[in-house]
Scaffold this motif. Structure first.
Motif, PDB file in Angstrom:
ATOM      1  N   LEU A 168     -20.488 -26.245  19.254  1.00  0.00           N
ATOM      2  CA  LEU A 168     -19.599 -24.750  18.769  1.00  0.00           C
ATOM      3  C   LEU A 168     -20.856 -23.957  18.188  1.00  0.00           C
ATOM      4  N   ARG A 169     -21.069 -23.040  18.237  1.00  0.00           N
ATOM      5  CA  ARG A 169     -21.506 -22.270  17.603  1.00  0.00           C
ATOM      6  C   ARG A 169     -20.810 -21.103  16.379  1.00  0.00           C
ATOM      7  N   HIS A 170     -20.807 -21.572  15.234  1.00  0.00           N
ATOM      8  CA  HIS A 170     -19.566 -20.623  14.041  1.00  0.00           C
ATOM      9  C   HIS A 170     -20.758 -20.085  13.064  1.00  0.00           C
ATOM     10  N   TYR A 171     -20.094 -19.026  12.549  1.00  0.00           N
ATOM     11  CA  TYR A 171     -20.319 -18.100  11.337  1.00  0.00           C
ATOM     12  C   TYR A 171     -19.800 -16.867  10.357  1.00  0.00           C
ATOM     13  N   LEU A 178     -13.667 -19.485  24.083  1.00  0.00           N
ATOM     14  CA  LEU A 178     -12.340 -20.635  23.596  1.00  0.00           C
ATOM     15  C   LEU A 178     -13.320 -19.732  21.306  1.00  0.00           C
ATOM     16  N   SER A 179     -12.136 -18.931  20.809  1.00  0.00           N
ATOM     17  CA  SER A 179     -12.597 -18.722  19.655  1.00  0.00           C
ATOM     18  C   SER A 179     -11.295 -19.546  18.758  1.00  0.00           C
ATOM     19  N   PHE A 180     -11.947 -19.576  17.270  1.00  0.00           N
ATOM     20  CA  PHE A 180     -11.076 -19.760  16.547  1.00  0.00           C
ATOM     21  C   PHE A 180     -11.705 -19.211  15.429  1.00  0.00           C
ATOM     22  N   LEU A 181     -10.463 -18.656  14.053  1.00  0.00           N
ATOM     23  CA  LEU A 181     -10.878 -18.555  12.931  1.00  0.00           C
ATOM     24  C   LEU A 181     -10.086 -19.618  12.185  1.00  0.00           C
ATOM     25  N   ALA A 211     -13.168 -28.238  14.278  1.00  0.00           N
ATOM     26  CA  ALA A 211     -14.588 -27.591  15.153  1.00  0.00           C
ATOM     27  C   ALA A 211     -14.283 -29.586  16.254  1.00  0.00           C
ATOM     28  N   ARG A 212     -14.027 -30.919  15.766  1.00  0.00           N
ATOM     29  CA  ARG A 212     -13.722 -32.230  15.897  1.00  0.00           C
ATOM     30  C   ARG A 212     -13.242 -32.237  16.936  1.00  0.00           C
ATOM     31  N   VAL A 227     -15.570 -18.073  11.056  1.00  0.00           N
ATOM     32  CA  VAL A 227     -15.547 -17.730  13.094  1.00  0.00           C
ATOM     33  C   VAL A 227     -16.137 -18.709  14.170  1.00  0.00           C
ATOM     34  N   ALA A 228     -15.639 -19.599  14.647  1.00  0.00           N
ATOM     35  CA  ALA A 228     -15.585 -20.580  15.676  1.00  0.00           C
ATOM     36  C   ALA A 228     -15.856 -20.125  17.195  1.00  0.00           C
ATOM     37  N   GLU A 229     -16.511 -20.404  17.819  1.00  0.00           N
ATOM     38  CA  GLU A 229     -16.387 -20.566  19.123  1.00  0.00           C
ATOM     39  C   GLU A 229     -17.511 -21.296  20.520  1.00  0.00           C
TER      40      GLU A 229
END
Length: 395
Positions: free
Chosen positions: A321-324, A296-299, A309-310, A252-254
């Motif tokens: 962006l933060r991601h986990y 903005l979030s994406f899986l 992300a780029r 998950v990135a947002e």
């Protein structure tokens, strides 16, 4: 989950890919009917298949006889043609993703804007048939994930519309960035730009053979018969069994954005889906200094995180962006086309352990019927659902 693994020990091209997928059981008639949904000039190409041998190993040879030698096409026009067609959304998404990767490579190599990338006459029709055909076959087989072996670099030179070029050709070399490659094969063009684009755009990984329950093997023959190895692309079709409640790892990135227009955010959502995001969504948030903003979030799959992300950082005003990691519990999904009283409609079937839970008609098919018949789309959806619940389409 249904997986196809392309064993590219001898290389890969567009026609080899389609040949291998047809050999897995996709009817040529289905491919022809689906390709007819593209507005190509009547009689501009003819498809055929034949059994062939490469170093005494049998395979299916797929051929496209092109009769349209006068139409010049650019990437922008091809992309719009696919997007505006009545093909399934999943087919359009995969085909557009492959074409975009191919066009991006050509744009980089030739130093031209993306929409000005030009596909030469015969090559344009060949590429359209091979790329859209690949997407059609994958959709028919219900493939949800693609992986591939390492790709051979080949060597020597190849004659192209741009003159004599080294192998791998510049566009192919550009597409090979980030993919597993090897130099075990001899000279010759082992990987074409179209073949490289298919793997670069669709493969979740290269080099590593996935664990699966093997069901079928298809073999597609290449046009040449190399002396060092059989020029065949093998496609291994199988399934990955997930236990009930099994975990599906994703990332998950947002990022929070307070200075991009709705038009830009809408475009970014479209691009993220084209590049392989599993889901994209916006959430209204309140930032510091009481500024309203959009999260903005994406899986995505873990291997797609950096690329996506780029894309966000390049297309928006975000500076990070933060991601986990996260897990998903997902139900089995497949698409089935039924001949309803209103015309052909694809249904998305959702199951759990083989038990059908629900079936929903595809919106794009219902919209097409509504436009053709001049009735409300809501009415079309209600009619085809009622028809199916009454036993329509039952085998």
């Amino acid at each position: 989950m249904t997986i196809v693994y392309f064993d590219c020990y001898a290389g890969i091209s567009g026609d080899m890919t389609v040949g291998a997928l047809l050999d897995l059981g996709v009817p040529l008639e289905h491919l022809q009917a689906e390709l007819a949904k593209l507005p190509l000039p009547p009689g501009s190409y003819v498809l055929s298949t034949s059994r062939a041998e490469r170093r005494h190993i049998p395979a299916l040879k797929f051929d496209v006889a092109v009769h349209d030698h006068h139409t010049h096409r650019h990437y922008g026009g091809i992309d719009a043609m696919i997007a505006e067609s009545s093909l399934a959304d999943s087919v359009k998404e995969r085909a557009r993703r492959i074409f975009r990767r191919l066009a991006e490579a050509e744009a980089t190599v030739h130093g031209v804007p993306l929409d000005e990338v030009h596909f030469h006459e015969v090559g344009a029709v060949d590429s359209i048939v091979d790329i859209v055909g690949t997407a059609i076959c994958l959709d028919y087989l219900g493939v949800t994930e693609v992986s591939a072996a390492a790709l051979p670099l080949g060597g020597g030179f190849v004659e192209t519309a741009h003159g004599r070029l080294p192998v791998p050709a510049p566009a192919t070399a550009e597409l090979l960035h980030g993919l597993a490659v090897h130099g075990d094969c001899g000279d010759g063009e082992r990987v074409t730009p179209t073949g490289a684009a298919i793997i670069a755009a669709l493969a979740a990984g290269t080099g590593q053979r996935p664990a699966m329950r093997l069901e079928r093997i298809g073999s597609g023959a290449g046009g040449k018969d190399f002396s060092d190895c059989p020029n065949i692309l093998r496609a291994f079709l199988g399934t990955v069994e997930k236990a009930a409640g099994g975990d599906d790892p994703v990332m998950v990135a947002e990022t929070n954005i307070d200075d991009s227009t709705p038009e830009v955010l809408g475009y970014v959502m479209e691009r993220l889906f084209e590049e392989g995001a599993l889901d994209v969504f916006f959430t209204p948030v309140q930032m510091k200094k009481n500024r309203p903003a959009t999260q903005l979030s994406f899986l995505c799959r873990p291997e797609e995180l950096e690329n996506l992300a780029r894309l966000v950082l390049a297309e928006t005003s975000a500076i990070g962006l933060r991601h986990y990691p996260a897990g998903r519990i997902v139900l089995e999904r497949r698409v089935e086309e039924l001949q309803t009283p209103l015309g052909p409609v694809r249904f998305k079937l959702v199951s759990d352990g083989g038990l059908l839970l629900r079936a929903a008609p595809e919106y794009e098919d219902c919209r097409r019927i509504a436009r053709e018949r001049g009735i409300p789309c809501r009415e079309v959806m209600e009619q085809v659902v009622a028809w199916r619940q009454a036993g329509g389409g039952a085998s």
